[in-house]
Design an enzyme around this catalytic site. Sequence first.
Site, PDB file in Angstrom:
ATOM      1  N   GLU A 168      49.558  41.391  34.268  1.00 59.17           N
ATOM      2  CA  GLU A 168      49.050  42.763  34.298  1.00 59.17           C
ATOM      3  C   GLU A 168      49.990  43.380  35.440  1.00 59.17           C
ATOM      4  OE1 GLU A 168      45.090  43.566  34.266  1.00 59.17           O
ATOM      5  OE2 GLU A 168      44.671  43.004  32.298  1.00 59.17           O
ATOM      6  N   GLU A 210      44.223  38.735  26.463  1.00 60.06           N
ATOM      7  CA  GLU A 210      42.931  38.718  27.381  1.00 60.06           C
ATOM      8  C   GLU A 210      42.132  39.699  26.341  1.00 60.06           C
ATOM      9  OE1 GLU A 210      42.439  39.622  31.252  1.00 60.06           O
ATOM     10  OE2 GLU A 210      43.829  38.259  31.898  1.00 60.06           O
TER      11      GLU A 210
HETATM   12  C1  NOJ Z   1      42.284  41.380  33.899  1.00 60.88           C
HETATM   13  C2  NOJ Z   1      42.943  40.175  34.709  1.00 60.88           C
HETATM   14  O1  NOJ Z   1      44.103  39.630  34.140  1.00 60.88           O
HETATM   15  C3  NOJ Z   1      41.625  39.088  34.928  1.00 60.88           C
HETATM   16  O2  NOJ Z   1      42.170  38.349  36.002  1.00 60.88           O
HETATM   17  C4  NOJ Z   1      40.352  39.785  35.194  1.00 60.88           C
HETATM   18  O3  NOJ Z   1      39.455  38.951  35.503  1.00 60.88           O
HETATM   19  C5  NOJ Z   1      40.015  40.351  33.736  1.00 60.88           C
HETATM   20  N1  NOJ Z   1      40.986  41.269  33.309  1.00 60.88           N
HETATM   21  C6  NOJ Z   1      38.577  41.269  33.671  1.00 60.88           C
HETATM   22  O4  NOJ Z   1      38.803  42.240  34.622  1.00 60.88           O
END
Ligand code: NOJ
Length: 445
Positions: A167, A356
């Site tokens: 991200e 994710e």
């Molecule tokens: C984005 C991130 O990559 C991850 O580290 C985070 O815990 C999750 N989404 C949830 O916020």
Amino acid sequence: MIKASDFGPNFTWGVATAAPQIEGAASQYGKGPSIWDTFASRSGKIKNNHQPDRACDFYHRYREDLALVKLLGFKVFRFSIAWSRILPNGIGATNQQGISFYHQVIDECLALQITPYITLYHWDLPQALENDGGWTSFSINAAFNAFVKLCALEYGDKVKNWLILNEPFGFTSLGYMLGVHAPGKTGLSNFFPAVLHTALAQADGGHILRSEVKNANIGTTYSCSEILPYTQSDNDLLAAKRVDCLMNRLFVEPAQGLGFPTADWEMLEKFQMEYGTWRFNNRMKFDFDFIGLQSYFPLTVKYNPFIPVIQAWEVKAKSRKKPHTAMGWEVNADSFYNIIKQFSSYPQVKNIVITENGAAYRDHLATGNVVDAERIKYFELYLAALLKVKNEGINVTGYMVWTLMDNFEWAEGYNARFGLIHTDFATLKRTIKYSGYWWQEFLRA
Ligand code: NOJ
């Protein structure tokens, strides 16, 4: 009832994690401090002043945790390498203990027939590099490239699946513009150079892996959200377009040789002129084997002239009386479907993996069980949307749950629980939630 086999025999099912959120042992075994260690100890910006120093103690319990990955039936384990564990100062001297640790994690995965996916950078920059300006400094690129090369040479024989960045918009905006994540910097004078160097690192990392790792499958991840205008007024439509440029297009387009999306927002045009970003359009390009999408919620936005730069404002799900998770994130599987389609419409995107997806809820450990029906519902809705998009011929080839177990959720500390496994942060006991058993059934069928 939807089941894994509906997605076909070659679909990849995994579970995702990140080093600073699970490992602990933050200042042990030769690891140097990362920006998250420093930020958490000094900033006062983490809820309840929670610290990542112990987290889930995965460092000592990785065997037990990988056994749980296996038990739940996942075929892929995604984890990240803590840069300052293997290079305590970010560049220069290596830490053999740190290097060995990831060999052990990889070997354990392979022994269990779980495919490891390595994320090279999941937000925990070595503090020593931040002291020289971190992502705002041009020198970060040489350091990052040396780190990538080290990882490729160490682990490339055993690991074929790689993600360069996690991200990029997330860490550059939260960490270098809004100051709510590490390293806590603010303003466009930090954000813009951080964006440029990050976009360079994304492509450089890809090229290095391509030349160092035989048969590598190389991707990188993007946070993404469908952006919905609050009304159809010109002002709201333009606000939505600006937010889309920032949140969805900022890093995927340079990777395809399109440069930054300057044409749709004059602010980015200014960025391009000030930093001469067009000079790097070619270097920012890399032909990824797949892109990782990480999507949780859509955003509804409204024009607001009082918000600096972006002049847009989120109209929260709660105020619109829409279903939402404990993070306040809207539950909307149609938007998940739409955003996958939006990314698949780039001609150069060959293959999409959802790297994710998941939800935080206020779970309770009652009589030894966590009955998290809302999370199960969330997965049912989002997986149905994914199947729909796949059946329409979009090349989506994998899905990874965020996340294996409740962990250090950045500025939320240990308060936001996303895991399929409940972590008791006092005792570190793991308890599989009902959603974990739901996944076990889903993957079996
Ligand atoms: C984005 C991130 O990559 C991850 O580290 C985070 O815990 C999750 N989404 C949830 O916020």
